[in-house]
Design an enzyme around this catalytic site. Structure first.
Site, PDB file in Angstrom:
ATOM      1  N   ASP A  17      38.792 -15.940   1.172  1.00  0.00           N
ATOM      2  CA  ASP A  17      37.536 -15.905   1.711  1.00  0.00           C
ATOM      3  C   ASP A  17      37.006 -15.112   3.007  1.00  0.00           C
ATOM      4  O   ASP A  17      36.200 -14.451   3.150  1.00  0.00           O
ATOM      5  CB  ASP A  17      36.695 -17.365   1.647  1.00  0.00           C
ATOM      6  CG  ASP A  17      37.371 -18.299   2.557  1.00  0.00           C
ATOM      7  OD1 ASP A  17      38.654 -18.041   2.831  1.00  0.00           O
ATOM      8  OD2 ASP A  17      37.026 -19.629   2.648  1.00  0.00           O
ATOM      9  N   ASP A  19      36.711  -5.374  -6.186  1.00  0.00           N
ATOM     10  CA  ASP A  19      35.407  -5.005  -6.505  1.00  0.00           C
ATOM     11  C   ASP A  19      34.548  -4.981  -5.187  1.00  0.00           C
ATOM     12  O   ASP A  19      33.671  -3.812  -4.920  1.00  0.00           O
ATOM     13  CB  ASP A  19      34.451  -5.963  -7.576  1.00  0.00           C
ATOM     14  CG  ASP A  19      34.608  -5.423  -8.752  1.00  0.00           C
ATOM     15  OD1 ASP A  19      35.581  -4.954  -9.247  1.00  0.00           O
ATOM     16  OD2 ASP A  19      33.624  -5.914  -9.675  1.00  0.00           O
TER      17      ASP A  19
END
Ligand code: IPM
Ligand code: MN
Length: 367
Positions: A237, A265
């Site tokens: 994260d 991505d």
């Protein structure tokens, strides 16, 4: 059925080095972008004095809808025998999601033991990035994604399916061997890349206390053999946060299959989008497969507006992997010249040129 007996280097016995490359254009815009990639690779090969021998295969949604075949065993058998695979895109709007992805892309990665997914995140000159105040000097790192295990292993099941008490399990598989070979590759790659020689392990050791404990232990053990490589760790994260805030901190990242899927991505977006993002599914001892990572983009199919640069860059990575570093570099330089001086945008339909014109621009920029 192919007839050649050895895997590589197939050209060594002939006068001109020749690479046997299976071409799987696949679905949607795949064929359009692969065509441009082949054009550029042939031009680069001619300049560098080697040859590409293409072996086309029509796997994908169209074949599946017509014959029910996804990846016939006979095709898989032949693919074991080529120097590399050049893949366009897999995914068809009329085929239920998952069938082609699992039956072709994921199946090939596992069957050919392509245990590394190598995804460079590099902002080329003239390319717009959503990160304000960041330029090519800040965005240049590579993600080494484990490509055969983790949550992608397909281990799991249902209990009491369809009832209010339903249970769905999906198990992340992390083997000592699989983790170690990935981490070793990443250390070797970081050393050879020679940028800032920093390798960042991305995981979630605070929550995934079994799987990422193994990753961390193996990482630390292998690190001891690479005193010249600086090591670093970040939770996944926080990695997403740093990729946006300080992408210049990264040189090489190594991570598991699922996290690698997700952060690449994000990586693709900060390097200018799916029109430019390329990747390689590597088996350093076997057959590797190179692909633009953008997918089949059905709504742009056949319009000649899709950006072929990701496929061209994937082709460049393939040449590098085949040992043609000079030609690979020439392609990257040409792409950088085209992004830096010609294209209005990397987005489909907004490049200022058609798909095949962009291919021509890259060919003309090759030196
Ligand atoms: C990718 C894709 C694939 C993946 C899908 C199509 C199965 O998203 O190559 O990143 O998840 O690996
Ligand atoms: Mn993905």
């Amino acid at each position: 059925m192919t007839t050649h007996a050895t895997k590589r280097p197939t050209g060594a016995r002939t006068a001109t080095r020749t690479y046997q490359v299976a071409v799987l254009p696949g679905d949607g815009t795949g064929p359009e972008v692969i065509r441009e990639g082949q054009k550029v690779l042939e031009a680069a090969a001619a300049r560098a004095g080697f040859r590409m021998a293409w072996r086309p295969y029509d796997v994908g949604g169209a074949r599946y809808l017509k014959t029910g075949e996804v990846l016939p065993d006979s095709v898989l058998k032949e693919l074991r025998d080529v120097d590399a695979i050049y893949l366009g895109a897999i995914g068809h709007p009329e085929v239920k999601p998952g069938i082609l992805e699992q039956g072709i892309l994921l199946k090939l990665r596992v069957a050919l033991d392509q245990y590394i997914n190598l995804r460079p995140v590099k902002l080329y000159p003239g390319v717009w990035t959503p990160l304000r105040d960041k330029g090519p000097e800040h965005i240049d790192f590579v993600v080494v994604r484990e490509n055969t295990e983790g949550l992608y292993a397909g281990v799991g099941g249902f209990l009491r399916k369809g009832t209010p008490e339903e249970v769905a399990l999906q198990t992340s598989v992390n083997t000592r061997r699989g983790v170690e070979r990935c981490i070793r590759f990443a250390f070797d790659y970081t050393r050879a890349r020679g940028k800032s020689k920093k390798l960042t392990l991305v995981g979630k050791t605070n929550v995934l206390t079994y799987a990422h404990d193994l990753w961390q232990r193996v990482f630390d053990e292998v690190a001891a053999e690479y005193p010249d490589v600086r090591t670093d760790y970040t939770h996944v994260d926080a990695c997403c946060m740093w990729m946006v805030k300080n992408p210049e901190w990264f040189d090489v990242i190594v991570t598991d299959n699922m996290f690698g899927d997700i952060i690449t991505d994000l990586g693709a977006m900060i390097q200018g989008g799916m029109g430019i993002a390329a990747g390689g599914n590597l088996n350093p001892q076997g057959v590797s497969m190179f692909e633009p990572i953008g997918g089949s983009a059905p709504k742009y199919t056949g319009k000649g507006v899709i950006n072929p640069l990701a496929a061209i860059c994937a082709g460049g990575m393939m040449l590098e992997h085949l040992g043609e570093a000079g030609a690979a570099q020439a392609i990257e330089q040409a792409v950088m010249q085209v992004t830096g001086t010609k294209l209005k945008s990397l987005a489909a339909g907004q490049m200022g040129f058609s798909t095949s014109e962009v291919g021509d621009l890259v060919v003309n920029a090759l030196r």
